[in-house]
Design an enzyme around this catalytic site. Structure first.
Site, PDB file in Angstrom:
ATOM      1  N   ASP A 238     -28.405  -4.779   1.302  1.00 42.44           N
ATOM      2  CA  ASP A 238     -27.879  -3.330   1.559  1.00 42.44           C
ATOM      3  C   ASP A 238     -26.945  -2.741   0.351  1.00 42.44           C
ATOM      4  O   ASP A 238     -27.400  -1.687  -0.201  1.00 42.44           O
ATOM      5  CB  ASP A 238     -27.004  -3.362   2.784  1.00 42.44           C
ATOM      6  CG  ASP A 238     -26.250  -2.190   2.870  1.00 42.44           C
ATOM      7  OD1 ASP A 238     -27.117  -1.134   3.117  1.00 42.44           O
ATOM      8  OD2 ASP A 238     -25.141  -1.859   2.854  1.00 42.44           O
ATOM      9  N   LYS A 242     -28.252   0.083  -2.458  1.00 44.33           N
ATOM     10  CA  LYS A 242     -27.347   1.459  -2.963  1.00 44.33           C
ATOM     11  C   LYS A 242     -27.060   1.325  -4.503  1.00 44.33           C
ATOM     12  O   LYS A 242     -27.117   2.621  -5.011  1.00 44.33           O
ATOM     13  CB  LYS A 242     -25.799   1.245  -2.408  1.00 44.33           C
ATOM     14  CG  LYS A 242     -25.787   1.333  -0.949  1.00 44.33           C
ATOM     15  CD  LYS A 242     -24.530   0.756  -0.314  1.00 44.33           C
ATOM     16  CE  LYS A 242     -24.349   0.897   1.280  1.00 44.33           C
ATOM     17  NZ  LYS A 242     -23.172   0.449   1.664  1.00 44.33           N
TER      18      LYS A 242
END
Length: 378
Positions: A238, A242
């Site tokens: 995750d 980003k």
């Protein structure tokens, strides 16, 4: 320079005279994924709708809500806003029908994708081609295959559709906005370093050796900071997504495969089912206790850090950070991004604030919807 943001920045209130004289603008909204973030957004829309009509001459009409099984139509009513299952009109979910249905209202159509679904992303191109705006915290399109990302950007630009995704990085924090403004005004990026996971920030802020790391993970799930399968947070992908999004905003053609990722999940637990993983969660405790001891011995703190150089080297990993470093001062679910540039060299630009929780993320999504309305007005 340190900019601390506690919530999404509100739009400027117009003067009463402007509000009464301006023509009413209408957005037809379709929300995909009424889960934690989508549900919080529904509540915020309901609470703000009359104020926005009065002060901004902006009518946000909730026309459709879709979950994995159902699509509720003509649902701008208290029954749906209170709990979408109470809406009167529904049928099986068909994403292909969503865009044409919203356009029947002859208002500017906005689809808010609060899912984490690749299937939803596959409809973006059709929505953009039709001139439908997309607002989303879903990271899969912005960090997905480069060829598709370029194609989606070109399609949206050609049709005039807006694609806003501020909340893919930093929840309600203006991280992407800040980076764009630096680049657009001619600054040159030297590096980005930051804490991009509210879940990992909270875990490492709380982890002082008094409680087992696995117990804190369970607490994070209960508090809504971590996913029910916490490997989605602990695995580091995750954060890597980003970082890819920030790299692309900075003009670097980075893909997920280009990011070095350190997972906090033991290799033997990476592929087991979620129930087995939770049963064996205590296997994380010994390695994390060793890393904490190493940090204490070096008079530092543990942080899960994302790093990007101007040349495109990207890495996300657990690090020992000196107590004098800005990242050491983050608290609770704080995200923090440190931009070092030609202008901000001696004193980097820091954006900091809460980076987890459905309410702050939904507020950031709401702010992007208002940005669409501003552009429509322009």
């Amino acid at each position: 320079m340190n900019v601390r943001v506690s919530q999404a920045l509100p739009a400027l209130e117009p003067s009463p005279r402007a509000a009464t004289s301006a023509r009413m603008r209408t957005l037809a909204l379709g929300i995909v994924g009424p889960g934690r973030v989508g549900g919080a957004l529904l509540e915020q829309l309901r609470a703000s709708r009359e104020r926005l009509k009065r002060t901004h001459r902006l009518d946000l009409q909730l026309r459709a809500v879709i979950d994995s099984r159902h699509m509720w139509l003509d649902c701008d009513d208290d029954a749906l806003n209170g709990r979408h299952g109470g809406a009167q009109i529904w049928r099986p979910a068909t994403l292909a029908d969503l865009g044409p249905y919203l356009q029947q209202s002859h208002a500017h159509a906005v689809i808010v994708d609060c899912s984490a679904s690749e299937e939803v992303v596959r409809h973006y191109a059709d929505w953009f081609t039709a001139g439908i705006h997309v607002v989303t915290p879903n990271k899969l399109a912005e960090s997905g295959p480069l060829e598709r990302w370029h194609a989606l950007r070109e399609t949206a630009s050609h049709s005039g559709a807006q694609w806003l995704y501020e909340t893919t990085v930093g929840a309600g924090l203006p991280v992407i906005k800040t980076l764009r403004e630096l680049i657009d005004t001619g600054d040159h990026l030297t590096s980005i370093e930051g804490m991009l996971s509210g879940t990992l920030a909270w875990l490492l802020d709380q982890f002082d050796g008094q409680r087992a790391f696995s117990d804190l993970v369970r607490d994070a799930i209960v508090a809504g900071y971590a996913e029910p399968d916490p490997r989605l947070d602990l695995g580091g992908m995750d954060v890597a997504r980003k970082l890819v999004i920030l790299a692309r905003e900075a003009g670097l053609t980075l893909s997920l495969d280009d990011v070095e990722v350190e997972s906090l999940v033991p290799a033997e637990l990476a592929d087991v089912d979620a129930e087995t993983f939770m049963h064996k969660l205590a296997q994380l405790d010994a390695p994390m206790t060793r890393r904490l001891a190493q940090a204490s011995a070096r008079n530092g703190v543990l942080r899960y850090v994302a790093r990007l150089s101007a040349e495109g080297h990207a890495r996300v990993a657990l690090e020992v950070v000196p107590r004098s470093h800005p990242l050491a001062n983050a608290r609770l679910t704080d995200n923090m991004v440190v931009f070092s540039t030609r202008r901000y060299c001696d004193n980097p630009l820091v954006v900091q604030g809460p980076g987890a929780g459905p309410e702050v993320t939904a507020a950031g999504v709401f702010a992007d919807v208002l940005r669409v309305a501003q552009q429509v007005a322009a």
